[in-house]
Scaffold this active site. Structure first.
Site, PDB file in Angstrom:
ATOM      1  N   GLY A  32       0.812  -1.271   0.064  1.00  0.00           N
ATOM      2  CA  GLY A  32      -0.155  -0.059   0.088  1.00  0.00           C
ATOM      3  C   GLY A  32       0.818   1.288   0.080  1.00  0.00           C
ATOM      4  N   GLY A  51      -4.047  -2.098  -2.306  1.00  0.00           N
ATOM      5  CA  GLY A  51      -2.584  -1.940  -2.749  1.00  0.00           C
ATOM      6  C   GLY A  51      -2.285  -2.482  -4.176  1.00  0.00           C
ATOM      7  N   TYR A  55       0.393 -17.649   8.439  1.00  0.00           N
ATOM      8  CA  TYR A  55       1.653 -18.442   8.799  1.00  0.00           C
ATOM      9  C   TYR A  55       2.571 -17.772   8.132  1.00  0.00           C
ATOM     10  CZ  TYR A  55       4.877 -22.109   9.055  1.00  0.00           C
ATOM     11  OH  TYR A  55       6.091 -22.864   9.177  1.00  0.00           O
ATOM     12  N   LYS A  94     -13.598  -6.342   8.739  1.00  0.00           N
ATOM     13  CA  LYS A  94     -12.606  -7.724   8.745  1.00  0.00           C
ATOM     14  C   LYS A  94     -11.101  -7.481   9.173  1.00  0.00           C
ATOM     15  CE  LYS A  94     -13.976 -11.478   6.404  1.00  0.00           C
ATOM     16  NZ  LYS A  94     -14.239 -12.222   5.310  1.00  0.00           N
ATOM     17  N   TYR A 145     -15.040   2.076   9.202  1.00  0.00           N
ATOM     18  CA  TYR A 145     -13.539   2.267   9.422  1.00  0.00           C
ATOM     19  C   TYR A 145     -13.210   2.649  10.876  1.00  0.00           C
ATOM     20  CZ  TYR A 145      -8.823   4.220   8.333  1.00  0.00           C
ATOM     21  OH  TYR A 145      -7.335   4.134   8.539  1.00  0.00           O
ATOM     22  N   TYR A 149      -4.311  -7.757  24.424  1.00  0.00           N
ATOM     23  CA  TYR A 149      -3.088  -8.415  23.736  1.00  0.00           C
ATOM     24  C   TYR A 149      -1.791  -8.269  24.692  1.00  0.00           C
ATOM     25  CZ  TYR A 149      -4.581 -12.224  20.745  1.00  0.00           C
ATOM     26  OH  TYR A 149      -5.243 -13.406  20.301  1.00  0.00           O
ATOM     27  N   ARG A 184      -9.247  10.447  -1.980  1.00  0.00           N
ATOM     28  CA  ARG A 184      -8.650  11.392  -1.053  1.00  0.00           C
ATOM     29  C   ARG A 184      -8.375  12.721  -1.640  1.00  0.00           C
ATOM     30  NH1 ARG A 184      -4.878   7.625   2.842  1.00  0.00           N
ATOM     31  NH2 ARG A 184      -4.874   6.496   1.136  1.00  0.00           N
TER      32      ARG A 184
END
Ligand code: UDP
Length: 318
Positions: free
Chosen positions: A11, A37, A62, A91, A145, A159, A186
């Site tokens: 990106g 991207g 992974y 997501k 967003y 975390y 934008r």
């Protein structure tokens, strides 16, 4: 040699970060599903310490071998993109951040979340310090967003607190520079091609709303300083030089020498009226502040767009 994963590495910001990390001697793995991207942003990178994996980070991630740092930059980032991909935006901010954090925990890597000034929504406190909790409408189109990034901050702190992951959160304010997509909608990548082509400049609303625009090299410098700090709470990185959108337009018209007219279009729902980072924390703790003026950053950006659009130098409207 530190080994670093950058999600969203193809990106606008991700690709600049990959290059800066390579310059610092890291081995860099860029991961991107190429939704917004593009490999064009990284195809020029010639380094045997750089690799690219096309992958959607909302799925189980992974990565073979050790990782010292994970920088989670994957997300649509322009209002047009996250209105077009609302579910992917939610997501990647939620599931994607969870997967990237899980990987950081597994690898004992430092984790840096790309958050946003959008967590402040349409702010009632101005300028915005990190202590401000924001004014966000969760069910507005823009909320996908804002809420994804607010969730991402929450799970990052969880975390850190529950699993001891060494985390950072950067709240990124409006940033511009080479590699923004002309079609991403934008302000800077919309106005610059319009000015260069002599087309009308599309100002949403009356143009009195404000933003504070940071040049990409300054932003990357701030992010790398944050990465090396031990600060777990959010840190604003942005340029406090606040301008109205009409002022931005006039700066672009002056530098390009364009005589494009200004046309007004409806203001998008919940478009924030003001935005300016309070960067006291970054100044004190990171000894960081932006160095590139709007005019200088725009000149470099405009030159890049000229080449991108196949125009030669000065006064070259086709
Ligand atoms: N904007 C505009 N015309 C455009 C694109 C954006 O007037 O073609 C305005 C937009 O309404 C907002 C400001 O410029 O007030 C910055 O918009 P951008 O999409 O760059 O970032 P954000 O709204 O996320 O700060």
């Amino acid at each position: 040699m530190p080994r670093t994963l950058v999600t969203g590495g193809a990106g606008f910001l991700g690709s600049h970060l990959c290059e800066a990390l390579l310059r610092r001697g890291h081995e860099v793995i860029a991961m991107d599903n190429l939704l917004t991207g593009s490999v064009d942003n990284i195809s020029h990178i010639r380094s045997d310490r750089f690799s690219f994996i096309r992958y959607d980070v909302t799925n189980y991630v992974y990565v073979d071998g050790p990782l010292d740092y994970i920088l989670h930059f994957a997300s649509p980032a322009s209002p047009r993109d996250y209105l077009e991909f609302p579910i992917q935006t939610l997501k990647v901010g939620s599931l994607g951040t969870h997967k990237a954090l899980g990987l950081a925990r597994e690898k004992k890597a430092v984790f840096l979340l790309a958050s946003t000034s959008e967590v402040y929504g349409d702010p009632l406190v101005h300028p915005q310090p990190e202590t401000y909790w924001g004014n966000v409408d969760p069910v507005s189109p823009r909320g996908v967003y804002d809420e994804a990034k607010r969730f991402a901050e929450a799970i990052t702190m969880a975390y850190h607190r529950s699993h001891g992951v060494d985390t950072r959160i950067v709240r990124i304010f409006n940033t511009y520079g080479p590699r923004m997509r002309p079609e991403d909608g934008r302000a800077v990548p919309a106005f610059v091609p319009q000015a260069l082509r002599g087309e009308p400049i599309t100002v949403f609303g009356d143009g009195s709303q404000t933003r504070s625009f940071c040049y990409v090299t300054d932003l990357v410098d701030g992010i790398l300083r944050l990465l090396e700090s031990g600060i777990h709470t959010p840190v604003n990185i942005g340029n406090p030089d606040e301008r109205t959108i009409l002022e931005l337009v006039h700066a672009i018209l002056e530098i390009t020498g364009s005589d494009s007219a200004v046309v007004h279009r409806p203001l998008p729902v919940n478009d924030p009226k003001v935005r300016q980072p309070d960067i006291t924390l970054a100044r004190i703790r990171l000894e960081w502040e932006p160095k590139v003026s709007l005019e200088d950053g725009l000149k470099t950006t405009i030159d890049w767009f000229r080449r991108k659009l196949g125009m030669s130098d000065a006064g070259s409207r086709a």
